[in-house]
Scaffold this motif. Sequence first.
Motif, mmCIF file in Angstrom:
data_model
loop_
_atom_site.group_PDB
_atom_site.id
_atom_site.type_symbol
_atom_site.label_atom_id
_atom_site.label_comp_id
_atom_site.label_asym_id
_atom_site.label_seq_id
_atom_site.Cartn_x
_atom_site.Cartn_y
_atom_site.Cartn_z
ATOM 1 N N ILE A 81 0.837 -1.207 0.000
ATOM 2 C CA ILE A 81 0.000 0.000 0.000
ATOM 3 C C ILE A 81 0.869 1.253 0.000
ATOM 4 N N ALA A 82 1.877 1.275 0.875
ATOM 5 C CA ALA A 82 2.758 2.443 0.961
ATOM 6 C C ALA A 82 3.520 2.660 -0.342
ATOM 7 N N ALA A 84 2.685 1.568 -3.418
ATOM 8 C CA ALA A 84 1.776 1.911 -4.522
ATOM 9 C C ALA A 84 1.380 3.382 -4.478
ATOM 10 N N LEU A 85 1.004 3.867 -3.312
ATOM 11 C CA LEU A 85 0.585 5.265 -3.200
ATOM 12 C C LEU A 85 1.748 6.222 -3.448
ATOM 13 N N ALA A 88 2.421 6.270 -7.304
ATOM 14 C CA ALA A 88 1.361 6.990 -8.019
ATOM 15 C C ALA A 88 1.450 8.495 -7.780
ATOM 16 N N ALA A 89 1.738 8.896 -6.541
ATOM 17 C CA ALA A 89 1.862 10.324 -6.230
ATOM 18 C C ALA A 89 3.022 10.951 -6.992
ATOM 19 N N CYS A 92 2.181 11.248 -10.735
ATOM 20 C CA CYS A 92 1.218 12.330 -11.013
ATOM 21 C C CYS A 92 1.891 13.698 -10.957
ATOM 22 N N SER A 132 -0.839 7.468 -13.878
ATOM 23 C CA SER A 132 -0.648 7.526 -12.421
ATOM 24 C C SER A 132 -1.356 6.363 -11.740
ATOM 25 N N LEU A 136 0.362 2.256 -9.794
ATOM 26 C CA LEU A 136 0.118 1.635 -8.492
ATOM 27 C C LEU A 136 0.724 0.236 -8.374
ATOM 28 N N GLN A 331 8.775 10.158 -4.284
ATOM 29 C CA GLN A 331 8.427 8.764 -4.049
ATOM 30 C C GLN A 331 8.932 8.286 -2.689
ATOM 31 N N ASN A 335 6.575 7.606 0.601
ATOM 32 C CA ASN A 335 6.627 6.249 1.133
ATOM 33 C C ASN A 335 6.980 6.245 2.616
ATOM 34 N N ILE A 338 3.930 7.537 4.635
ATOM 35 C CA ILE A 338 2.840 6.558 4.730
ATOM 36 C C ILE A 338 3.229 5.414 5.653
#
Length: 356
Positions: A81-82, A84-85, A88-89, A92, A132, A136, A331, A335, A338
């Motif tokens: 999860i950490a 992937a987000l 993506a951030a 973007c 973006s 993920l 990134q 990470n 999160i």
Amino acid sequence: RRKLSFHGTRRLVKSRMYREIVEVGGTGRKKCWQIVLLLSLALLPVVLTKTIPTLRAAHEGAKTSKEVGARRKLSFHEEMIAGALARAAAQCVMYPADVLKTLAQTRRSGGSPPTLGSITKAQLLKGSLTTSVLALPAGAIQFSVFRLLKDEGRELAPPWISTASIELMAAAVAAVAACVVQTPQEVIKQRMQAGIYPSFMQGVASLLRSEGLRGFYTGFLPTVARNTPTVCISFTGFARLKVFFDQLLDRKPTATENLVLGGVAATIATLLTQPVDVVKTRLMTQAASSEAPYTGIVDCVNSMLRTEGMRSFFRGLLPRLLYVAPFAAVQFAVNEQIRSLLLSLRGSEGNTKMEL
């Protein structure tokens, strides 16, 4: 029978031992095992009373340290999860810079690459949301595999293998694993940026129709050749820089400091892998040129050397630096934030359970 106390038992055993030694005389060796047995029985209660509390305390301490370590360590799914987000951030935020890098490296039929003034705002943002979202899975795989292999390697590796070596090997495997899901997205993304496909879905349909499933992995080997050293240098460099920072200032870096550390590690990786990135981009976007397509990696390298010279391998270096260094900085920083958030949530849940 009258119950004997502990000290009474020891006196009784000692008296029997004395009688055995006196009575057997010269034949005492034959009954030596009886003496040893009686002596062991006499000393056993003393040994147990001294040893059991020590073993119990050691067991409780090991159990507590293991529980504390488990609370400080995220699960594999939480790492996914950490990662992937974070990926993506970063994708973007830095997508416009990625467009500039791709346009600077794309092969053109006569003429120079487009200037910044000739690129429209729509061209800079086209496909940003889709790519973006598709970033993920690549981020989830890359970060989770790296963390898993790094943690397991520390526990299983022999002591003569350094932590940095374990991190390098973990980063290499994570990079290759991420390339499996990243390459198809990279092919569509770069062809959209070069103006070959008008949209992501039309690009997928066109690629399937013209090149089949194999077309989604055009430039896979150059992608692996670029990503493996890039990820190894950036991930390991970031981890080592955090350790150095902690040793120097005796504290963990803040979010802003993580941005700087991630940017430094990514800049070094970008400079070392620039030629490979140019070859990879040429192979993926050669449909934008009317010239004869490259037959492979070797043909691409030879053609670039013969027609454009050594300088062509460093084309787009500045746009790539402006893209990769901030991309990695965002990134890594996201990470870390999160991961800290997930660990704090785990800690609050643990406190709530203890209170209940």
